[in-house]
Design a protein around this motif. Structure first.
Motif, PDB file in Angstrom:
ATOM      1  N   SER A 105     -31.559  12.167  66.513  1.00 31.74           N
ATOM      2  CA  SER A 105     -30.687  12.784  67.515  1.00 31.74           C
ATOM      3  C   SER A 105     -29.925  13.957  66.919  1.00 31.74           C
ATOM      4  N   ALA A 106     -29.380  13.774  65.725  1.00 34.42           N
ATOM      5  CA  ALA A 106     -28.636  14.856  65.076  1.00 34.42           C
ATOM      6  C   ALA A 106     -29.523  16.078  64.877  1.00 34.42           C
ATOM      7  N   SER A 107     -30.741  15.842  64.447  1.00 30.09           N
ATOM      8  CA  SER A 107     -31.646  16.967  64.176  1.00 30.09           C
ATOM      9  C   SER A 107     -32.014  17.709  65.452  1.00 30.09           C
ATOM     10  N   LYS A 108     -32.204  16.990  66.541  1.00 28.76           N
ATOM     11  CA  LYS A 108     -32.632  17.630  67.784  1.00 28.76           C
ATOM     12  C   LYS A 108     -31.467  18.289  68.526  1.00 28.76           C
ATOM     13  N   TRP A 109     -30.259  17.742  68.414  1.00 33.73           N
ATOM     14  CA  TRP A 109     -29.095  18.459  68.944  1.00 33.73           C
ATOM     15  C   TRP A 109     -28.941  19.785  68.203  1.00 33.73           C
ATOM     16  N   ALA A 110     -29.189  19.773  66.910  1.00 33.03           N
ATOM     17  CA  ALA A 110     -29.092  21.011  66.122  1.00 33.03           C
ATOM     18  C   ALA A 110     -30.149  22.021  66.557  1.00 33.03           C
ATOM     19  N   VAL A 111     -31.348  21.554  66.828  1.00 28.45           N
ATOM     20  CA  VAL A 111     -32.410  22.460  67.294  1.00 28.45           C
ATOM     21  C   VAL A 111     -31.995  23.126  68.601  1.00 28.45           C
ATOM     22  N   ARG A 112     -31.394  22.357  69.473  1.00 29.72           N
ATOM     23  CA  ARG A 112     -30.950  22.909  70.757  1.00 29.72           C
ATOM     24  C   ARG A 112     -29.920  24.021  70.536  1.00 29.72           C
ATOM     25  N   GLY A 113     -28.940  23.763  69.667  1.00 25.48           N
ATOM     26  CA  GLY A 113     -27.926  24.776  69.396  1.00 25.48           C
ATOM     27  C   GLY A 113     -28.495  26.005  68.711  1.00 25.48           C
ATOM     28  N   MET A 114     -29.362  25.796  67.730  1.00 26.46           N
ATOM     29  CA  MET A 114     -29.978  26.930  67.037  1.00 26.46           C
ATOM     30  C   MET A 114     -30.797  27.777  67.989  1.00 26.46           C
ATOM     31  N   THR A 115     -31.467  27.132  68.927  1.00 30.33           N
ATOM     32  CA  THR A 115     -32.277  27.865  69.898  1.00 30.33           C
ATOM     33  C   THR A 115     -31.421  28.855  70.682  1.00 30.33           C
ATOM     34  N   LYS A 116     -30.273  28.405  71.145  1.00 29.87           N
ATOM     35  CA  LYS A 116     -29.409  29.273  71.944  1.00 29.87           C
ATOM     36  C   LYS A 116     -28.815  30.395  71.093  1.00 29.87           C
ATOM     37  N   ALA A 117     -28.388  30.070  69.873  1.00 30.66           N
ATOM     38  CA  ALA A 117     -27.830  31.094  68.998  1.00 30.66           C
ATOM     39  C   ALA A 117     -28.891  32.125  68.613  1.00 30.66           C
ATOM     40  N   ALA A 118     -30.091  31.659  68.288  1.00 27.90           N
ATOM     41  CA  ALA A 118     -31.164  32.572  67.908  1.00 27.90           C
ATOM     42  C   ALA A 118     -31.593  33.443  69.083  1.00 27.90           C
ATOM     43  N   ALA A 119     -31.558  32.877  70.287  1.00 28.50           N
ATOM     44  CA  ALA A 119     -31.914  33.665  71.470  1.00 28.50           C
ATOM     45  C   ALA A 119     -30.982  34.870  71.603  1.00 28.50           C
ATOM     46  N   LEU A 120     -29.712  34.681  71.333  1.00 31.54           N
ATOM     47  CA  LEU A 120     -28.751  35.784  71.405  1.00 31.54           C
ATOM     48  C   LEU A 120     -28.994  36.792  70.279  1.00 31.54           C
ATOM     49  N   ASP A 121     -29.246  36.291  69.073  1.00 27.73           N
ATOM     50  CA  ASP A 121     -29.482  37.170  67.931  1.00 27.73           C
ATOM     51  C   ASP A 121     -30.730  38.030  68.108  1.00 27.73           C
ATOM     52  N   LEU A 122     -31.777  37.457  68.678  1.00 30.14           N
ATOM     53  CA  LEU A 122     -33.087  38.115  68.700  1.00 30.14           C
ATOM     54  C   LEU A 122     -33.398  38.833  70.001  1.00 30.14           C
ATOM     55  N   ALA A 123     -32.580  38.641  71.031  1.00 30.62           N
ATOM     56  CA  ALA A 123     -32.838  39.305  72.314  1.00 30.62           C
ATOM     57  C   ALA A 123     -32.951  40.823  72.188  1.00 30.62           C
ATOM     58  N   PRO A 124     -32.107  41.489  71.380  1.00 37.06           N
ATOM     59  CA  PRO A 124     -32.254  42.944  71.254  1.00 37.06           C
ATOM     60  C   PRO A 124     -33.591  43.382  70.665  1.00 37.06           C
ATOM     61  N   LYS A 125     -34.285  42.470  70.014  1.00 35.83           N
ATOM     62  CA  LYS A 125     -35.594  42.780  69.434  1.00 35.83           C
ATOM     63  C   LYS A 125     -36.742  42.346  70.354  1.00 35.83           C
ATOM     64  N   ASN A 126     -36.398  41.960  71.588  1.00 36.02           N
ATOM     65  CA  ASN A 126     -37.382  41.507  72.572  1.00 36.02           C
ATOM     66  C   ASN A 126     -38.100  40.235  72.117  1.00 36.02           C
ATOM     67  N   ILE A 127     -37.392  39.393  71.383  1.00 30.51           N
ATOM     68  CA  ILE A 127     -37.926  38.103  70.951  1.00 30.51           C
ATOM     69  C   ILE A 127     -37.192  37.016  71.732  1.00 30.51           C
ATOM     70  N   ARG A 128     -37.940  36.257  72.509  1.00 30.40           N
ATOM     71  CA  ARG A 128     -37.357  35.189  73.317  1.00 30.40           C
ATOM     72  C   ARG A 128     -37.421  33.870  72.547  1.00 30.40           C
ATOM     73  N   VAL A 129     -36.389  33.053  72.704  1.00 30.43           N
ATOM     74  CA  VAL A 129     -36.327  31.759  72.016  1.00 30.43           C
ATOM     75  C   VAL A 129     -35.924  30.697  73.033  1.00 30.43           C
ATOM     76  N   ASN A 130     -36.784  29.720  73.226  1.00 33.04           N
ATOM     77  CA  ASN A 130     -36.533  28.651  74.183  1.00 33.04           C
ATOM     78  C   ASN A 130     -36.808  27.293  73.552  1.00 33.04           C
ATOM     79  N   ALA A 131     -36.274  26.253  74.169  1.00 31.72           N
ATOM     80  CA  ALA A 131     -36.490  24.887  73.687  1.00 31.72           C
ATOM     81  C   ALA A 131     -37.168  24.051  74.762  1.00 31.72           C
ATOM     82  N   VAL A 132     -38.071  23.192  74.328  1.00 31.64           N
ATOM     83  CA  VAL A 132     -38.717  22.218  75.197  1.00 31.64           C
ATOM     84  C   VAL A 132     -38.308  20.833  74.709  1.00 31.64           C
ATOM     85  N   HIS A 133     -37.837  20.007  75.641  1.00 31.46           N
ATOM     86  CA  HIS A 133     -37.321  18.686  75.280  1.00 31.46           C
ATOM     87  C   HIS A 133     -38.166  17.593  75.934  1.00 31.46           C
ATOM     88  N   PRO A 134     -39.176  17.094  75.227  1.00 22.92           N
ATOM     89  CA  PRO A 134     -39.977  16.001  75.785  1.00 22.92           C
ATOM     90  C   PRO A 134     -39.200  14.683  75.775  1.00 22.92           C
TER      91      PRO A 134
END
Length: 241
Positions: A151-180
């Motif tokens: 759970s700790a690892s996957k909550w972290a993945v969710r947060g990193m996804t959102k932070a990375a999406a903001l960092d990389l958006a100016p470079k036209n790189i999209r970052v999304n998470a899929v939660h099975p």
């Protein structure tokens, strides 16, 4: 078919389970696939089956990531898609999960995702953009018994996804998470045994149903989608009926 034609994709943990299904569907949709895994035998067999490349990768190894991206870029010209699918689970709660096991889960499931995003970002920028899909879990949306490390690892993945999406958006790189949620794979067997009842849709999901969402996020159809959570759980996190 053909939604990923011309795209070069790296999929980690793709020798089996959800990753293998993602690799098959990506290849069928026209992608040039690099399968990355520690299981050389299964990875090489799948690569031969679907016309992909195999590259040995321990996702916790930063140098290994750099070598993988260089190899894929040299082979296919670009790296357009990364699916951070590799992951492990070690069962245990607050009082019985060892520090060693917690660190091992975080190394693979969280640090591995970070290293992957960091490694592919320059290549995607050179390509004019790209799509990173991080495979999280419903354990990153709600807690679960005896799954503290996971759970700790996957909550972290969710947060990193959102932070990375903001960092990389100016470079036209999209970052999304899929939660099975519960998906019929070898790794999910123990989880199914620990869960009472079934999701509202009345069954466990299939790897193909996860792969369909991943393909959408890798394709140009999702060109205006970034930093988002995509849940594939049969309604489980909506609440038990």
């Amino acid at each position: 078919m053909g939604r990923l034609r011309g795209k070069s994709a790296i999929i980690t943990g793709a020798a089996s389970g959800m990753g293998a299904e993602e690799a098959r569907v990506f290849a069928a949709e026209g992608a040039r696939v690099t399968i990355a895994d520690v299981d050389d035998g299964a990875g090489e067999r799948l690569a031969k089956e679907i016309g992909a490349r195999f590259h040995h990768l321990d996702v916790t190894d930063a140098a290994g990531w750099e070598a993988l991206v260089t190899s894929a870029e040299n082979a296919y010209g670009t790296v357009d898609v990364l699916v951070n699918n590799a992951g492990i689970v070690v069962w245990g709660g607050v009082t019985d999960l060892t520090e060693v096991d917690l660190r091992r889960v975080l190394d693979v499931n969280t640090i591995g995702v970070f290293l992957g995003m960091r490694a592919v970002a320059p290549a995607m920028e050179r390509a004019g953009g790209g799509s990173i899909i991080n495979i999280g879990s419903t354990s990153g949306l709600v807690g679960g018994p005896k799954a503290l490390g996971y759970s700790a690892s996957k909550w972290a993945v969710r947060g990193m996804t959102k932070a990375a999406a903001l960092d990389l958006a100016p470079k036209n790189i999209r970052v999304n998470a899929v939660h099975p949620g519960l998906i019929r794979t070898p790794m999910s067997g123990a989880a199914a045994d620990r869960t009472s009842g079934t999701p509202p849709l009345g069954r466990i999901g299939t790897p193909a149903e996860v792969a369909a969402v991943v393909v959408h996020l890798a394709s140009d159809d999702s060109g205006y989608t970034t930093g988002a959570d995509h849940v594939v759980d049969g309604g489980r996190t909506a609440g038990w009926t």
